[in-house]
Motif scaffolding. Structure first.
Motif: not given
Length: 168
Positions: A13-14, A16, A19-20, A22-23, A42-43, A46, A50, A125
């Motif tokens: 569970e990252l 948010p 995660e955003r 990283a994407r 995790g990261i 993700v 992508e 982050t």
């Protein structure tokens, strides 16, 4: 070809915002680089997902004989524990980008620096790695100035910095 390694949380569970970012980082990477990750969740997952769905090449450098996440183009099963795996990951990189994480992520950043590999830290982050800036007041982690350390809150700029440092 430039090899960009990423370090980031393996949490299921990252945070948010991490995660955003990283994407966004993975979407901004040019497809002519090789992305190196720790190959797990995790990261790492993700970013791998992508970049891979855009057609990029992802190398997962895994601890032990684990299979890792499904998005690695190539899996390197090191047979090592996670710390040993980190040595392979970091020494294979032209630059290391920290995308948010805890102690393992920070160890990889310091290891890269100590080996003369430039480091880019994505901040904002919500992870403890955001605090690496405190150690690098002058753009270096210590007085030896082994490698440049750069900081940014913007994922797109992290890509630009990584490419510039990798090619310098």
């Amino acid at each position: 070809m430039v090899q960009i390694a990423v370090a980031g949380s393996g949490d299921s569970e990252l945070i948010p915002e991490a995660e955003r970012k990283a994407r966004t980082f993975a979407r901004a990477l040019p497809l002519d680089v090789i992305l190196l990750t720790g190959g797990k969740g995790g990261i790492m997952e993700v970013v791998s997902e992508e970049f891979r769905k855009r057609g990029g090449t992802v190398v997962g450098v895994l601890p032990g004989d684990e299979e890792g996440n499904p998005y690695s183009s190539v899996r390197i099963k090191t047979g090592f524990n996670p710390v040993g795996r980190s040595v392979v990951l970091v020494t294979s990189a032209d630059v290391l980008v920290v995308l948010g994480g805890g102690s393992g992520t920070m160890v990889e950043a310091l290891m890269a620096y100590n080996l003369g590999i430039p480091v880019v830290v994505l901040t904002g982050t919500g992870y403890r790695s955001d605090e690496l800036r405190v150690l690098a007041k002058d753009g270096f982690f210590d007085h030896r100035k082994r490698a440049k350390v750069a900081f940014t809150e913007r994922p797109e700029e992290a890509v630009e910095l990584a490419l510039g440092l990798a090619r310098s």
